[in-house]
Design a protein around this motif. Structure first.
Motif, PDB file in Angstrom:
ATOM      1  N   GLN A 126       0.807  -1.080  -0.015  1.00 56.93           N
ATOM      2  CA  GLN A 126       0.051  -0.129   0.158  1.00 56.93           C
ATOM      3  C   GLN A 126       1.104   1.224   0.124  1.00 56.93           C
ATOM      4  N   MET A 127       1.976   1.315   0.902  1.00 50.68           N
ATOM      5  CA  MET A 127       2.762   2.356   0.793  1.00 50.68           C
ATOM      6  C   MET A 127       3.389   2.713  -0.450  1.00 50.68           C
ATOM      7  N   VAL A 128       3.870   1.730  -1.021  1.00 48.78           N
ATOM      8  CA  VAL A 128       4.559   1.592  -2.761  1.00 48.78           C
ATOM      9  C   VAL A 128       3.461   2.427  -3.350  1.00 48.78           C
ATOM     10  N   ALA A 129       2.194   1.776  -3.227  1.00 50.92           N
ATOM     11  CA  ALA A 129       1.326   2.288  -4.296  1.00 50.92           C
ATOM     12  C   ALA A 129       0.951   4.049  -4.270  1.00 50.92           C
ATOM     13  N   LEU A 130       0.967   4.376  -2.791  1.00 51.43           N
ATOM     14  CA  LEU A 130       0.600   5.706  -2.518  1.00 51.43           C
ATOM     15  C   LEU A 130       1.792   6.677  -2.921  1.00 51.43           C
ATOM     16  N   LEU A 131       2.701   6.247  -2.846  1.00 50.88           N
ATOM     17  CA  LEU A 131       4.144   7.135  -3.384  1.00 50.88           C
ATOM     18  C   LEU A 131       4.073   7.117  -4.782  1.00 50.88           C
ATOM     19  N   GLU A 185       1.488   6.809  -6.932  1.00 50.19           N
ATOM     20  CA  GLU A 185       0.225   7.586  -7.435  1.00 50.19           C
ATOM     21  C   GLU A 185       0.479   8.977  -7.222  1.00 50.19           C
ATOM     22  N   SER A 186       1.224   9.406  -6.316  1.00 46.84           N
ATOM     23  CA  SER A 186       1.746  10.806  -6.137  1.00 46.84           C
ATOM     24  C   SER A 186       3.087  11.285  -6.904  1.00 46.84           C
ATOM     25  N   ASN A 187       3.488  10.195  -8.000  1.00 46.54           N
ATOM     26  CA  ASN A 187       4.481  10.384  -8.892  1.00 46.54           C
ATOM     27  C   ASN A 187       5.980  10.871  -8.170  1.00 46.54           C
ATOM     28  N   ILE A 188       5.980  10.189  -6.660  1.00 44.71           N
ATOM     29  CA  ILE A 188       7.366  10.404  -5.881  1.00 44.71           C
ATOM     30  C   ILE A 188       8.279   9.578  -5.944  1.00 44.71           C
ATOM     31  N   ARG A 189       9.482  10.227  -6.397  1.00 42.78           N
ATOM     32  CA  ARG A 189      10.708   9.085  -6.552  1.00 42.78           C
ATOM     33  C   ARG A 189      11.109   8.881  -5.245  1.00 42.78           C
ATOM     34  N   PHE A 190      11.438   7.510  -4.877  1.00 44.68           N
ATOM     35  CA  PHE A 190      11.996   7.183  -3.815  1.00 44.68           C
ATOM     36  C   PHE A 190      13.024   6.094  -3.943  1.00 44.68           C
ATOM     37  N   SER A 191      13.836   5.869  -3.024  1.00 44.50           N
ATOM     38  CA  SER A 191      14.596   4.554  -2.611  1.00 44.50           C
ATOM     39  C   SER A 191      14.131   3.927  -1.588  1.00 44.50           C
ATOM     40  N   SER A 192      14.676   2.696  -1.843  1.00 49.46           N
ATOM     41  CA  SER A 192      13.994   1.644  -0.658  1.00 49.46           C
ATOM     42  C   SER A 192      15.089   0.766  -0.050  1.00 49.46           C
ATOM     43  N   PHE A 193      14.748   0.217   1.054  1.00 52.35           N
ATOM     44  CA  PHE A 193      15.728  -0.714   1.810  1.00 52.35           C
ATOM     45  C   PHE A 193      14.741  -1.749   2.255  1.00 52.35           C
ATOM     46  N   ASP A 194      15.019  -3.205   1.973  1.00 47.49           N
ATOM     47  CA  ASP A 194      14.497  -4.149   2.270  1.00 47.49           C
ATOM     48  C   ASP A 194      15.050  -4.723   3.622  1.00 47.49           C
ATOM     49  N   ILE A 195      14.169  -4.385   4.649  1.00 44.37           N
ATOM     50  CA  ILE A 195      14.574  -4.536   6.233  1.00 44.37           C
ATOM     51  C   ILE A 195      14.607  -6.151   6.512  1.00 44.37           C
ATOM     52  N   LEU A 196      13.941  -6.911   5.455  1.00 47.26           N
ATOM     53  CA  LEU A 196      14.026  -8.453   5.762  1.00 47.26           C
ATOM     54  C   LEU A 196      15.537  -9.010   5.253  1.00 47.26           C
ATOM     55  N   GLY A 247       4.664   5.982   9.403  1.00 47.50           N
ATOM     56  CA  GLY A 247       4.448   4.645   8.861  1.00 47.50           C
ATOM     57  C   GLY A 247       3.189   4.814   7.593  1.00 47.50           C
ATOM     58  N   LEU A 248       2.452   3.808   7.361  1.00 43.09           N
ATOM     59  CA  LEU A 248       1.414   3.847   6.514  1.00 43.09           C
ATOM     60  C   LEU A 248       0.225   4.738   6.920  1.00 43.09           C
ATOM     61  N   ASP A 249      -0.301   4.888   7.964  1.00 46.55           N
ATOM     62  CA  ASP A 249      -1.513   5.541   8.325  1.00 46.55           C
ATOM     63  C   ASP A 249      -1.014   7.100   8.304  1.00 46.55           C
ATOM     64  N   LEU A 277      -1.459  12.117   5.006  1.00 45.87           N
ATOM     65  CA  LEU A 277      -0.956  13.115   4.037  1.00 45.87           C
ATOM     66  C   LEU A 277      -1.326  12.860   2.672  1.00 45.87           C
ATOM     67  N   ALA A 278      -1.564  11.585   1.821  1.00 44.94           N
ATOM     68  CA  ALA A 278      -2.044  11.689   0.722  1.00 44.94           C
ATOM     69  C   ALA A 278      -3.499  12.265   0.608  1.00 44.94           C
ATOM     70  N   GLN A 279      -4.281  11.809   1.514  1.00 40.58           N
ATOM     71  CA  GLN A 279      -5.775  12.481   1.712  1.00 40.58           C
ATOM     72  C   GLN A 279      -5.733  13.831   1.726  1.00 40.58           C
ATOM     73  N   SER A 280      -4.880  14.604   2.335  1.00 41.66           N
ATOM     74  CA  SER A 280      -5.044  15.779   2.606  1.00 41.66           C
ATOM     75  C   SER A 280      -4.312  16.724   1.391  1.00 41.66           C
ATOM     76  N   GLY A 281      -3.789  15.887   0.616  1.00 42.41           N
ATOM     77  CA  GLY A 281      -2.894  16.438  -0.670  1.00 42.41           C
ATOM     78  C   GLY A 281      -1.436  17.086  -0.272  1.00 42.41           C
ATOM     79  N   GLU A 282      -1.259  16.754   0.961  1.00 43.66           N
ATOM     80  CA  GLU A 282       0.181  17.226   1.338  1.00 43.66           C
ATOM     81  C   GLU A 282       1.714  15.995   1.322  1.00 43.66           C
ATOM     82  N   LEU A 283       1.137  15.011   0.637  1.00 47.25           N
ATOM     83  CA  LEU A 283       2.162  13.908   0.616  1.00 47.25           C
ATOM     84  C   LEU A 283       3.341  14.594  -0.512  1.00 47.25           C
ATOM     85  N   GLU A 284       2.816  15.027  -1.670  1.00 45.46           N
ATOM     86  CA  GLU A 284       3.745  15.162  -2.684  1.00 45.46           C
ATOM     87  C   GLU A 284       4.928  16.596  -1.967  1.00 45.46           C
TER      88      GLU A 284
END
Length: 337
Positions: A159-164, A166-177, A207-209, A214-221
């Motif tokens: 869900q987190m990846v989908a939100l980012l 959808e907002s066209n946000i470029r990001f890097s990631s780290f697999d904590i597993l 976290g996700l919540d 932020l996405a719902q308020s339009g502030e994520l980007e």
């Protein structure tokens, strides 16, 4: 007891632990939609045949949220090891060799928790802390998740990846597993017990919540676009110090005193201040995104409105209401207390 029992209710789960008694009990928190859980069930069934001294159970993590939350299960598959009804170790992810290793060690040792097992986490060692600081600043927007963006290994990370995206946000990631030292250490470092975790410019967003809000308020980007370098950050800090001290009483709000409030909270605080008869100035944070985002970090206060007296933060609407109820608001605004 069956080799691999199932529980569909919280009561069945408790009955399983009670029946296991002092035997080692292994609980697989799974999801029917996750193919890796099906594979691990086969592994678990084989281990159950090889380890008759232990008890084994599987349950749908999302169908029993109260049980999942109690044991901080935020992804599937997750395996929690119990003895006498008490968790003594856990494994997150579909790692058959590691599951086998933990099971055999715990079965042979009597179930004593190894270093790093659930309990009060120790502070990260100095070397690890430096490594974590470098990791969270490895990119302007860093996501610590289970799996990778192209293959998330839990529903929350998906869900987190989908939100980012959808907002066209470029990001890097780290697999904590892929690194248990980072996985455990970051929880203490960030004082945030679950994953995924999102950082912007080395600062924890949440976290996700929180990202959903932020996405719902339009502030994520705008939150994720804060890529100022150190000099710019210092310049902004000086600007904020000047702004909060611009007037004896400064209110940062949505809207302005002259033009009117643009949210209910700002409207309420204006009414409270107007009734005091104390003069004050306002700044419309909707007119300046740099100030709007920067002041949250500067003041360590995540919401608006924010009220300052003599350059010092008083607080938001709730605190101003409490001051009015106690009869202290006027004296605070005048700098008398």
């Amino acid at each position: 007891m069956a080799l691999l029992a199932e529980a569909s209710t919280g009561q069945q789960f408790e009955e399983f632990l009670s029946a296991a008694g002092n035997r080692l009990a292994v609980v697989h928190f799974q999801a029917a939609w996750a193919p890796q859980c099906g594979h691990m069930n086969e592994v678990l069934a084989e281990l159950a045949r090889e380890t008759p001294q232990a008890a084994f159970l599987r349950l749908e993590a999302e169908a029993l949220p109260e049980v999942s939350e109690r044991y901080q299960v935020s992804s599937v598959p997750t395996f929690v090891f119990f003895r006498a009804g008490r968790p003594v170790d856990r494994l997150d992810g579909a790692h058959a060799p590691e599951l086998t290793k933990k099971l055999r060690r715990l079965a042979e040792s009597g179930g004593e928790a190894p270093p790093g097992a659930p309990g009060a986490p120790a502070a990260p060692a100095p070397d690890l802390e430096q490594r974590l600081k470098k990791l969270i600043r490895a990119a302007p927007v860093m996501l610590f998740m289970k799996g990778a963006p192209q293959e998330p290994r839990c529903g929350f990370s998906r869900q987190m990846v989908a939100l980012l995206r959808e907002s066209n946000i470029r990001f890097s990631s780290f697999d904590i597993l892929s690194d248990d030292e980072v996985r455990q250490g970051l929880k203490t470092f960030s004082n945030w017990p679950t994953y995924p975790q999102l950082y912007v410019n080395g600062e924890l967003v949440g976290g996700l919540d929180i990202v959903k809000e932020l996405a719902q308020s339009g502030e994520l980007e705008s939150t994720c676009s804060q890529t100022q370098d150190q000099d710019q950050t210092q310049t902004l800090e000086q600007r904020l110090k000047t702004l909060v001290a611009r007037s004896h009483v400064m209110l940062f709000m949505k809207g302005s005193r002259e033009g009117g409030a643009r949210c209910g909270f700002s409207r309420q605080i204006l009414d409270l201040l107007n009734r005091t008869g104390v003069d004050y100035d306002t700044f419309d944070i909707l007119s300046d995104e740099e100030v709007r985002q920067g002041l949250k970090t500067f003041s360590n206060w995540p919401t608006y409105p924010q009220l300052y007296v003599k350059g010092e933060l008083v607080g938001g609407l709730d605190i101003v209401k409490e001051l009015e109820d106690s009869g202290d608001l006027v004296s605070v605004l005048r700098g008398e207390s």
